[in-house]
Design an enzyme around this catalytic site. Structure first.
Site, PDB file in Angstrom:
ATOM      1  N   GLN A 262      58.548  20.899  55.719  1.00 50.92           N
ATOM      2  CA  GLN A 262      58.476  21.701  56.936  1.00 50.92           C
ATOM      3  C   GLN A 262      59.497  22.834  56.930  1.00 50.92           C
ATOM      4  O   GLN A 262      59.242  23.909  57.462  1.00 50.92           O
ATOM      5  CB  GLN A 262      58.695  20.811  58.161  1.00 50.92           C
TER       6      GLN A 262
ATOM      7  N   HIS B 212      35.074  24.254 108.109  1.00 52.18           N
ATOM      8  CA  HIS B 212      34.731  23.150 107.214  1.00 52.18           C
ATOM      9  C   HIS B 212      34.120  21.998 108.020  1.00 52.18           C
ATOM     10  O   HIS B 212      33.083  21.435 107.655  1.00 52.18           O
ATOM     11  CB  HIS B 212      35.977  22.631 106.486  1.00 52.18           C
TER      12      HIS B 212
ATOM     13  N   GLU C  62      56.943  17.656  66.865  1.00 54.73           N
ATOM     14  CA  GLU C  62      55.591  18.011  66.434  1.00 54.73           C
ATOM     15  C   GLU C  62      55.076  16.964  65.443  1.00 54.73           C
ATOM     16  O   GLU C  62      54.012  16.381  65.627  1.00 54.73           O
ATOM     17  CB  GLU C  62      55.624  19.388  65.787  1.00 54.73           C
ATOM     18  N   HIS C  63      55.827  16.732  64.359  1.00 54.35           N
ATOM     19  CA  HIS C  63      55.479  15.718  63.362  1.00 54.35           C
ATOM     20  C   HIS C  63      56.560  14.648  63.357  1.00 54.35           C
ATOM     21  O   HIS C  63      57.753  14.973  63.320  1.00 54.35           O
ATOM     22  CB  HIS C  63      55.405  16.320  61.955  1.00 54.35           C
TER      23      HIS C  63
ATOM     24  N   ASP D 134      48.553  17.535  57.307  1.00 56.00           N
ATOM     25  CA  ASP D 134      48.413  18.991  57.325  1.00 56.00           C
ATOM     26  C   ASP D 134      47.083  19.440  56.729  1.00 56.00           C
ATOM     27  O   ASP D 134      46.494  20.429  57.179  1.00 56.00           O
ATOM     28  CB  ASP D 134      49.545  19.632  56.526  1.00 56.00           C
TER      29      ASP D 134
ATOM     30  N   HIS E 136      58.403  26.362  55.863  1.00 55.91           N
ATOM     31  CA  HIS E 136      57.495  27.185  56.673  1.00 55.91           C
ATOM     32  C   HIS E 136      58.142  28.512  57.054  1.00 55.91           C
ATOM     33  O   HIS E 136      57.584  29.574  56.839  1.00 55.91           O
ATOM     34  CB  HIS E 136      57.074  26.430  57.937  1.00 55.91           C
TER      35      HIS E 136
END
Length: 435
Positions: A254, A415, A322-323, A356, A257
């Site tokens: 990761q 109403h 996230e992971h 992934d 990235h």
């Protein structure tokens, strides 16, 4: 890689979504494309992507899609096709059906589920091209039944021949045939508002750089968006049984990235912490994207040593990553204790890249702690729901007085009278008339 205690680490990372200058640039681009159409779109494509295009060059041709296959390896085509099959099979299990429930009094209540009509998928083409993201965006939309899926991706310098062939092959394998060579905030604006060449969409999804993220935020409301994605994150929760070489490799998967990616090990084992720190340093030297990964590890990487595995679980739930990888002796014994994580990988052989690329679950996952309240992309992101109410006369006569009571309690006399006029017609008017 720094080794710290829980007290020494800030568990709530805040991501700044753009400087004031970046926000102003995006607002200008979006406005210009909204009002100027193709002319503005082409002007920004030349200015920002250095690609000279005309309107008739925007759309990728069928011949270009076919030619892309000659530029990639057969093994890649086989791999992307197999991954697409796995992803499709997973998302097929998420499909919902419309339903109706007949009540004893003859009323019918239900929910009508329909796909969105037109969805735009953004595929980045900057520091790295991500053919896998094509599959992850397109396939759940297809499973949902979206009839029109359009893809945009930036051209490289040189324009017409510039799109990454791996992205084009992934699009073809996923069944996308409407593709435009535009990127950045200008592409998001074109999808949201339309131009002479590109018809507007109902929703925009897919990752991108900060300008893409800000543009998605800017157009939200005119269209739906998937999310404002932050930098990629991985947390590995490991005990003394974990292999430090595996852990280090997964952290770096990761970190490579981008420089803002976050890679964190949480462990009660000081011995493992020291071994992983050394292993990260060794593996970093061998990475092609070493500079990026090293910056990520230096700025946002950490090894957090906890008092116990239970404290480690608490740290993970506060991070809401996230992971999340569970590299422990018995991951199934603790997975039920994980409350906040986008995707959970169990055991030594469930390395994050398995998710992934290939396993089937979607890799577009909430970042920046938003796993506390949001979920990975799935079929539900590409449907809309309509409530259906058929109220019988019997039901209205039975419940009309209660409905009027609630309406008048809110001060909405019209109403109440909409119900009262029907009850009077049936000789059953009840409750105060509000006068």
């Amino acid at each position: 890689m720094k080794v710290v205690s829980v007290e020494q680490f800030d568990l709530r990372r805040e991501v700044d979504y753009g400087t004031p200058e970046q926000n102003e640039v995006v607002k200008r681009i979006v406005h210009d494309v909204k009002t100027g159409g193709d002319e503005a779109l082409l002007r920004y494509t030349q200015e920002l992507d250095h690609a000279e295009l005309t309107a008739d060059m925007l759309r990728v041709t069928k011949e270009e899609l076919e030619a892309a296959y000659d530029q990639v390896e057969d093994s890649f085509v086989q791999a992307i096709s197999a991954a697409a099959g796995n992803i499709r099979a997973f998302h097929m299990r998420e499909k919902r059906n419309s339903w109706m429930d007949l009540q004893p009094d003859g009323s019918i209540l239900g929910q009508i589920i329909r796909p969105l009509k037109r969805v735009g998928v953004y595929v980045p083409g900057g520091k790295a091209a991500y053919p896998s993201s094509v599959l992850m965006n397109v396939i759940p939309a297809q499973v949902a039944g979206v009839p029109e899926i359009v893809m945009v991706t930036p051209p490289s310098t040189g324009g017409k021949e510039g799109i990454n062939p791996y992205i084009l092959v992934a699009a073809a394998e996923a069944g996308v045939h409407e593709i435009y060579r535009v990127g950045g905030a200008q592409a998001i604006a074109a999808l949201a508002y339309g131009t002479e060449t590109i018809a507007p969409v109902d929703k925009i999804c897919g990752p991108g750089n900060i300008y893409v993220a800000l543009a998605k935020r800017e157009v939200y409301g005119a269209v739906d968006i998937d999310s404002i994605a932050g930098p990629s994150e991985i947390v590995v929760l490991a005990d003394e049984t974990a292999d430090p070489e595996y852990v280090a490799a997964d952290l770096l998967s990761q970190a490579e990235h981008d420089e803002m990616a976050s890679a964190i090990l949480v462990t009660p084992s000081r011995q493992l912490a020291d071994l992983v720190a050394a292993e990260v340093g060794r593996q970093l030297e061998l990475l092609p994207r070493r500079a990026i990964a090293a910056a990520s590890v230096e700025q946002y990487g950490a090894i957090i040593v906890t008092e116990s595995l239970q404290e480690g679980i608490s740290v993970v739930n506060r991070l809401a990553p996230e992971h999340l990888e569970l590299m422990v002796a018995d991951p199934m014994a603790i997975v039920g204790l994980i409350e906040n994580a986008g995707a959970i990988f169990l055991g030594a052989y469930s390395s994050e890249p398995v998710g992934d690329y290939f396993a089937g679950p979607n890799h577009i996952i909430p970042t920046n702690g938003t796993a506390r309240f949001s979920s990975p992309v799935d079929v539900d992101d590409f449907i809309k729901k309509s409530s259906m109410i058929y109220y019988s006369k019997e039901a209205l006569l039975k419940n009309g007085a209660a409905i009027m009571e609630l309406a008048r309690g809110e001060g909405l006399e019209a109403h109440a009278r909409a119900i009262e006029v029907r009850l009077k017609r049936e000789g059953k008017a009840g409750g105060s008339n509000g006068n």
